[in-house]
Scaffold this motif. Structure first.
Motif, short mmCIF file in Angstrom:
data_model
loop_
_atom_site.label_atom_id
_atom_site.label_comp_id
_atom_site.label_asym_id
_atom_site.label_seq_id
_atom_site.Cartn_x
_atom_site.Cartn_y
_atom_site.Cartn_z
N VAL A 250 40.48 -0.65 20.54
CA VAL A 250 41.67 -0.52 21.39
C VAL A 250 41.27 0.20 22.67
N THR A 251 41.58 -0.41 23.82
CA THR A 251 41.21 0.15 25.12
C THR A 251 42.45 0.36 25.98
N VAL A 252 42.51 1.51 26.64
CA VAL A 252 43.58 1.81 27.59
C VAL A 252 42.94 1.99 28.97
N SER A 253 43.51 1.38 29.98
CA SER A 253 42.96 1.41 31.33
C SER A 253 42.92 2.84 31.88
N PRO A 254 41.86 3.18 32.60
CA PRO A 254 41.79 4.52 33.22
C PRO A 254 42.85 4.72 34.29
N LYS A 255 43.46 3.63 34.76
CA LYS A 255 44.50 3.74 35.78
C LYS A 255 45.76 4.42 35.26
N LEU A 256 45.87 4.58 33.95
CA LEU A 256 47.04 5.25 33.38
C LEU A 256 46.92 6.77 33.40
N SER A 257 45.79 7.28 33.92
CA SER A 257 45.61 8.73 33.94
C SER A 257 46.64 9.43 34.81
N GLY A 258 47.24 8.72 35.74
CA GLY A 258 48.29 9.33 36.57
C GLY A 258 49.60 9.50 35.83
N TYR A 259 49.72 8.88 34.65
CA TYR A 259 50.97 8.96 33.89
C TYR A 259 50.79 9.71 32.58
N PHE A 260 49.56 9.79 32.10
CA PHE A 260 49.27 10.56 30.88
C PHE A 260 48.17 11.56 31.22
N LYS A 261 48.55 12.81 31.38
CA LYS A 261 47.59 13.83 31.78
C LYS A 261 46.60 14.15 30.67
N SER A 262 47.01 13.95 29.43
CA SER A 262 46.09 14.21 28.32
C SER A 262 45.89 12.94 27.50
N THR A 263 46.78 12.68 26.56
CA THR A 263 46.65 11.49 25.72
C THR A 263 47.97 10.73 25.66
N ALA A 264 47.86 9.47 25.28
CA ALA A 264 49.03 8.60 25.17
C ALA A 264 49.29 8.23 23.72
N PRO A 265 50.57 8.04 23.35
CA PRO A 265 50.87 7.69 21.95
C PRO A 265 50.54 6.24 21.65
N LEU A 266 49.90 6.03 20.49
CA LEU A 266 49.46 4.71 20.08
C LEU A 266 50.01 4.40 18.69
N THR A 267 50.52 3.19 18.51
CA THR A 267 51.00 2.74 17.20
C THR A 267 50.25 1.48 16.80
N LEU A 268 49.70 1.49 15.59
CA LEU A 268 49.00 0.32 15.07
C LEU A 268 49.84 -0.29 13.95
N GLY B 3 41.36 5.31 29.77
CA GLY B 3 39.95 5.02 29.96
C GLY B 3 39.14 5.05 28.68
N GLU B 4 39.78 5.33 27.55
CA GLU B 4 39.08 5.45 26.27
C GLU B 4 39.21 4.17 25.45
N THR B 5 38.20 3.93 24.59
CA THR B 5 38.25 2.87 23.57
C THR B 5 38.13 3.53 22.21
N ARG B 6 39.10 3.27 21.35
CA ARG B 6 39.09 3.84 20.00
C ARG B 6 38.93 2.70 18.98
N PHE B 7 38.12 2.98 17.96
CA PHE B 7 37.77 1.96 16.96
C PHE B 7 38.43 2.29 15.62
N TYR B 8 38.90 1.23 14.97
CA TYR B 8 39.51 1.33 13.63
C TYR B 8 38.91 0.22 12.76
N ARG B 9 38.89 0.45 11.45
CA ARG B 9 38.33 -0.54 10.53
C ARG B 9 39.32 -0.84 9.40
N VAL B 10 39.34 -2.10 8.99
CA VAL B 10 40.28 -2.59 7.98
C VAL B 10 39.52 -3.42 6.95
N PRO B 11 39.67 -3.15 5.66
CA PRO B 11 39.00 -4.00 4.66
C PRO B 11 39.74 -5.33 4.51
N VAL B 12 39.02 -6.42 4.70
CA VAL B 12 39.59 -7.76 4.58
C VAL B 12 38.71 -8.55 3.62
#
Length: 486
Positions: free
Chosen positions: A329-347, A233-242
């Motif tokens: 980056v957004t992850v659906s809140p429907k995944l809360s049944g599979y990740f009780k806290s946080t999920a691993p993310l790779t960029l 259910g969270e959206t996390r923001f990242y920035r890249v110099p281009v």
């Protein structure tokens, strides 16, 4: 040196916030600390004026808010709006979002209107884009004068009834030296965005990224592999110099669940990523992909090359400017049944193309938020947010100041010690040098200062006391007893 250490310790807010892996409420969008409170109006006649800065407002379902701007005939204008419904709010993926526009007071619309909408069913997340006035675009908005910026919230009656926080940012891009005659032409279509997404970066050690909750606290990342964690259910923001001549290619991977169950379902729109340019203009649509808890999923985006002339190409509605590009980056809140806290993310971040010299601006484009500096690249390598980079610079400045203060203190102590030793070596009866604050100093022969030993007052000898010149330790030179002269 103790002074320097105290100065560093006294700075507020220096404790670094470690990434949290624990459960808790999903963080909402973080607006800029310096955002000015403003209230747009339902009608254009009394709309409040905005200037290049960041503003904070809110918008209700079905509302349209107006703001007034004054534009010159040389600078391009980028005015963005970020709508941030509360995580967990009810939204639709079709027909719900914003309409952002800029128009002349005579009613003629500028070409740079946009309509950011939600792309994931039921998933509330920040959406953003802008309206633009591009010098040389050939529309009805090239003259200097008053204009109207508007934000309209569209959505069905069953949508979220709450007011959404609204962040507005006005950026003004300086014109070019030489004016319209110096404008580059449109690029060759063959140099445009490839039809297929380029392959993502592979190999290398993963660095720790620190995503933010919005554009303002987005964590910087550079070319390579980065890891982070994200709540359902969270959206996390990242920035890249281009920089000019470069393009961004990024892929985001969400790892599988540790206990997916025997027959895990497929969650449509489970993972999404959106790319934005430095003025918060959205590149294409959000890229959402299905996710099954028993395996990883990957969503990817890529942008066109940062070429000034691309803003005049018919096929590109997102003007290219150099500077910080953003990934949401957004992850659906429907995944809360599979990740009780946080999920691993790779960029997997890739910046391709050789950096080129940008256009010759007639003003300070860097101060306006456009361009890439060496400091920006260093921040990206370290994975810093804008606030962390500012704190780091402050600490460095204080450290240099502290070192300088420590050096001065040491020099004072050395000089004081040498002077004390010199006085001790001269003996307790020595007359201190002039300027030492002790009476009795006097200039010596030949224009040089010197000292003479103290001696008691001389008394006359013979038949009586005389009144001649003598020296007294208490009085210095002055009339003394006369001496009998033979």
């Amino acid at each position: 040196m103790a002074v320097a250490l105290c100065l560093v310790a006294a700075l507020p807010g220096q404790a670094a916030a470690a990434p949290s892996d624990g459960a808790g409420d999903v963080p909402a969008y973080q607006q800029a600390d310096e955002a000015k409170k403003i209230k747009g109006t339902a009608g254009s006649g009394d709309a409040p004026k905005i200037e290049p800065a960041t503003y904070s407002d809110s918008i209700g379902r079905g509302e349209k808010r107006y703001y007034r701007v004054e534009l010159d005939a040389k600078s391009s204008a980028f005015i963005s709006a970020v709508a941030a419904p509360k995580p967990g709010s009810r939204v639709k993926d079709i027909g719900e979002g914003l309409k952002i526009g800029l128009e002349n007071v005579d009613g003629s619309a500028c070409n740079g209107a946009t309509q950011p909408q939600f792309s994931a069913e039921g998933a509330a997340y920040p959406i953003a884009s802008y309206a633009t006035r591009i010098i040389g675009a050939g529309d009805q908005c090239q003259k200097a004068g008053p204009y109207l910026f508007s934000v309209e919230r569209e959505g069905p009656a069953t949508s979220d009834p709450a007011r959404w926080p609204l962040e507005i940012r006005f950026m003004s891009e300086p014109g070019l030296k030489g004016g319209l005659d110096a404008l580059p032409g449109a690029p060759n279509d063959s140099a445009g965005t490839p039809e297929e997404t380029p392959e993502p970066v592979t190999g290398g050690e993963k660095k720790q990224a620190h995503g933010g909750s919005g554009f303002n606290d987005a964590g910087a990342v550079s070319k390579g592999l980065w890891k982070d964690r994200i709540r359902p259910g969270e959206t996390r923001f990242y920035r890249v110099p281009v920089d000019w001549g470069q393009r961004l290619n990024a892929a985001v991977e969400l790892g599988s669940s540790g206990s997916p169950g025997e027959y895990p379902p497929t969650i449509y729109d489970g993972l999404g990523v959106t790319a934005y340019n430095p003025a918060r203009g959205q590149f294409d649509a959000d890229q959402f992909v299905p996710y099954s808890p028993d395996k990883s999923a990957q969503a990817a985006v890529h942008t066109q090359p940062v070429d000034f002339g691309r803003r005049f190409a018919y096929s590109d509605n997102t003007p290219c400017v150099a500077g910080w590009h953003y990934l949401a980056v957004t992850v659906s809140p429907k995944l809360s049944g599979y990740f009780k806290s946080t999920a691993p993310l790779t960029l997997r971040v890739d910046v391709t193309g050789k950096a080129e010299a940008g256009p010759r601006y007639a003003g300070d484009a860097a101060a306006a938020g456009f361009g890439v500096s060496e400091d920006d690249k260093a921040q990206a390598e370290k994975g810093q947010s804008a606030a962390e980079a500012e704190r780091s610079g402050t600490l460095e400045l204080v450290a240099y100041a502290g070192i300088g203060a420590g050096v001065v203190l040491i020099l004072v102590l050395v000089v004081w010690t040498l002077m004390a030793r010199r006085r001790t070596a001269a003996g307790p009866g020595a007359v201190p040098p002039p300027g030492s604050g002790v009476p009795g100093g006097f200039p010596g022969q030949g224009g040089q200062s010197g000292t003479v030993p103290l001696r008691p007052q001389q008394q006359g000898q013979g038949h009586g006391q005389g009144h001649g010149q003598g020296y007294s330790a208490d009085q210095g030179y002055g009339p003394g007893p006369q001496q009998q002269r033979y």
